[in-house]
Design a protein around this motif. Structure first.
Motif, PDB file in Angstrom:
ATOM      1  N   LEU A   1     -10.906 -24.596  32.846  1.00  0.00           N
ATOM      2  CA  LEU A   1     -12.170 -24.886  32.163  1.00  0.00           C
ATOM      3  C   LEU A   1     -13.227 -25.348  33.168  1.00  0.00           C
ATOM      4  CD1 LEU A   1     -13.659 -25.055  29.486  1.00  0.00           C
ATOM      5  CD2 LEU A   1     -12.770 -27.376  29.192  1.00  0.00           C
ATOM      6  N   GLY A   2     -12.812 -26.170  34.126  1.00  0.00           N
ATOM      7  CA  GLY A   2     -13.729 -26.611  35.166  1.00  0.00           C
ATOM      8  C   GLY A   2     -14.238 -25.456  36.005  1.00  0.00           C
ATOM      9  N   MET A   3     -13.354 -24.489  36.298  1.00  0.00           N
ATOM     10  CA  MET A   3     -13.738 -23.311  37.066  1.00  0.00           C
ATOM     11  C   MET A   3     -14.745 -22.457  36.300  1.00  0.00           C
ATOM     12  SD  MET A   3      -9.951 -22.264  38.505  1.00  0.00           S
ATOM     13  CE  MET A   3     -10.501 -20.814  39.390  1.00  0.00           C
ATOM     14  N   ILE A   4     -14.511 -22.306  34.994  1.00  0.00           N
ATOM     15  CA  ILE A   4     -15.389 -21.465  34.179  1.00  0.00           C
ATOM     16  C   ILE A   4     -16.790 -22.071  34.082  1.00  0.00           C
ATOM     17  CG2 ILE A   4     -15.798 -20.604  31.844  1.00  0.00           C
ATOM     18  CD1 ILE A   4     -12.751 -20.356  31.527  1.00  0.00           C
TER      19      ILE A   4
ATOM     20  N   ILE B   1     -20.408 -20.630  35.632  1.00  0.00           N
ATOM     21  CA  ILE B   1     -21.631 -20.422  34.851  1.00  0.00           C
ATOM     22  C   ILE B   1     -22.810 -21.136  35.511  1.00  0.00           C
ATOM     23  CG2 ILE B   1     -22.757 -20.889  32.638  1.00  0.00           C
ATOM     24  CD1 ILE B   1     -19.996 -20.608  31.313  1.00  0.00           C
ATOM     25  N   VAL B   2     -22.575 -22.380  35.934  1.00  0.00           N
ATOM     26  CA  VAL B   2     -23.624 -23.146  36.628  1.00  0.00           C
ATOM     27  C   VAL B   2     -24.023 -22.435  37.915  1.00  0.00           C
ATOM     28  CG1 VAL B   2     -24.164 -25.306  37.828  1.00  0.00           C
ATOM     29  CG2 VAL B   2     -22.924 -25.353  35.646  1.00  0.00           C
TER      30      VAL B   2
ATOM     31  N   ILE C   1     -15.815 -14.724  40.060  1.00  0.00           N
ATOM     32  CA  ILE C   1     -15.504 -16.136  40.279  1.00  0.00           C
ATOM     33  C   ILE C   1     -14.815 -16.356  41.618  1.00  0.00           C
ATOM     34  CG2 ILE C   1     -14.131 -18.085  39.441  1.00  0.00           C
ATOM     35  CD1 ILE C   1     -14.506 -17.020  36.620  1.00  0.00           C
ATOM     36  N   ALA C   2     -13.882 -15.477  41.960  1.00  0.00           N
ATOM     37  CA  ALA C   2     -13.011 -15.688  43.120  1.00  0.00           C
ATOM     38  C   ALA C   2     -13.724 -15.610  44.456  1.00  0.00           C
ATOM     39  CB  ALA C   2     -11.858 -14.681  43.095  1.00  0.00           C
ATOM     40  N   VAL C   3     -14.837 -14.914  44.522  1.00  0.00           N
ATOM     41  CA  VAL C   3     -15.523 -14.764  45.807  1.00  0.00           C
ATOM     42  C   VAL C   3     -16.208 -16.055  46.244  1.00  0.00           C
ATOM     43  CG1 VAL C   3     -15.901 -12.298  45.538  1.00  0.00           C
ATOM     44  CG2 VAL C   3     -17.607 -13.892  44.658  1.00  0.00           C
ATOM     45  N   SER C   4     -16.292 -17.036  45.357  1.00  0.00           N
ATOM     46  CA  SER C   4     -16.956 -18.296  45.689  1.00  0.00           C
ATOM     47  C   SER C   4     -15.934 -19.385  45.993  1.00  0.00           C
ATOM     48  CB  SER C   4     -17.852 -18.749  44.526  1.00  0.00           C
ATOM     49  OG  SER C   4     -18.374 -20.037  44.794  1.00  0.00           O
TER      50      SER C   4
END
Length: 433
Positions: A196-199, A203-204, A340-343
């Protein structure tokens, strides 16, 4: 189905098992993002292929665990082992990832052989308790250090080797936000807090322009061709990668054992202090590692996050079957995972958090006994400082028998430890680090 999974015998029902399986999936789904991120960026493997290998290996192995062993235990490529695969074997040692996969395959086969014989019990009894816990803690520090480095929180420095990074960097700030948010959810016991923190962080990051938004939500799965059956077993055997194979085997061996005991205890699956169907669990774990290497990912092992599903009432392998189904369905959400994974700002906090969870084993070491404390300390210290899990394990096994010898307790050391110490010494003398 009710009879096959023994719902009545274990005091559970279909609804509870489904809830448990879903809970376990969401607490460990971060591996779908983190594992391909690590192996692609650090080992040069194809991101899409590793993502698919991760999802498939997790799905297949969790399904086998549910059907064969009837345990609420899910599996996926292990944290720590993927870092060792990437940063030590491929990065520091310069071994090709195909050869590294070959070493993983060999370790899986050896694990299978040990499981089918009584050697497994012999080895478990031979390894000192303190070293077992030291290895877990050392791996925790190792992967946490990698997370801090990837995030830019820790950077290289000529004078002090490492130092703090620049906290005015947007990516570093986003990392700290993700870390704080994930920790908040975990402290508040929110299901799937890390994910949830990753999601939310993603978004941010997309809103602020730090992370590139995905081009789609759902798509056809990526190709597995770049990694499928690309393992080089002959190359691994030709290089004589004893230390590498041993590290993969050893860590998987005890990580699985520790996870199994922890989850089984919570699930009430201990009978007369013995694990039910333990041999089937180890058998499934070894097969999972072999399958993972064939698909194209690092060592697959049991996940302690399965305890979250057990906490929701999961008591049978049907919970693992549900987790497996969700892993299979996740392959269609590749665009989101790739974005998401590229960051590092999203993936690095996971390494830091998982690392902190692993060092809790420090409390199990007898620090009052100097002969136990020194080998444990060196094992823990050398893993992050040498950037090698294998080096930490080797130093611990070399120092331990010497410490006991100095104290006059040589007879208390199992012969297997002496054999391993000699082999590790020979490795340092005759093989370049």
């Amino acid at each position: 189905m009710r009879q096959y999974f023994r719902f009545d015998e274990r005091g559970t029902n279909l609804r509870t098992e489904i809830t448990a399986g879903v809970t376990t999936f969401f607490t460990m789904a971060y591996i779908l993002v983190v594992n391909p991120g690590i192996l692609s960026q650090g080992a040069g493997m194809d991101f899409g292929a590793v993502f698919l290998a991760t999802a498939l290996s997790a799905g297949i192995s969790s399904l086998l665990m549910g059907l064969i062993a009837n345990y609420p235990l899910a599996l996926a490529p292990g944290m720590g082992l993927n870092a060792y695969f990437t940063y030590t074997v491929v990065g520091a040692m310069g071994v090709k990832w195909q050869v590294a996969l070959g070493a993983v395959f060999i370790s899986g086969v050896l694990f299978l052989i040990l499981t089918l014989t009584k050697v497994r019990e012999l080895i478990i009894d031979a390894i000192p308790r303190g070293l077992k816990h030291a290895i877990s803690a050392g791996i925790g520090l190792f992967i946490a250090f990698i997370g801090l480095k990837d995030a830019g929180i820790i950077v290289a420095d000529k004078a002090t080797f490492v130092t703090l990074g620049h906290f005015n960097d947007k990516s570093v700030l986003l990392t700290l936000f993700c870390l704080a948010l994930s920790l908040f959810f975990m402290v508040r016991k929110v299901r799937g807090g890390i994910l949830l923190g990753m999601i939310i962080t993603s978004i941010v990051g997309m809103v602020t322009g730090i992370i590139q938004p995905p081009t789609a939500i759902v798509s056809a799965p990526p190709s597995l061709a770049p990694t499928f059956l690309h393992l080089d077993v002959k190359g691994a055997m030709d290089l004589g990668l004893f230390t590498i194979v041993f590290a993969f085997l050893f860590v998987d061996f005890f990580d699985n054992a520790g996870t199994l005991v922890g989850v089984a205890t919570k699930a009430g699956l201990l009978k007369d202090n013995k694990l039910r169907n333990a041999k089937r669990v180890f058998l499934t774990d070894s097969i999972a590692t072999i399958i993972g290497s064939l698909l194209g990912t690092s060592t697959v092992t049991s996940y302690i996050e399965s305890a979250s599903g057990v906490a929701e009432g999961g008591r049978t392998g049907f919970a693992s079957v549900i987790t497996a189904i969700l892993f299979f369905l996740s392959i269609f959400f590749f665009p989101i995972v790739k974005s998401i994974a590229v960051s590092p700002a999203v993936t690095a906090p996971v390494l830091i958090i998982v690392g902190s969870l692993m060092v809790t084993s420090l409390k199990e070491i007898d620090w009052s006994d100097f002969t136990e404390a020194v080998p444990a300390f060196l094992t823990i210290l050398l893993m992050p400082l040498s950037f090698s899990i294998a080096t930490g394990i080797a130093l611990g096994f070399i120092v331990y028998p010497f410490m006991k010898l100095f104290k006059g307790e040589a007879r208390n050391v199992h012969p297997i430890i002496y054999v391993l110490a000699v082999l590790f010494i020979a490795r340092f003398v005759f093989i370049s680090a």
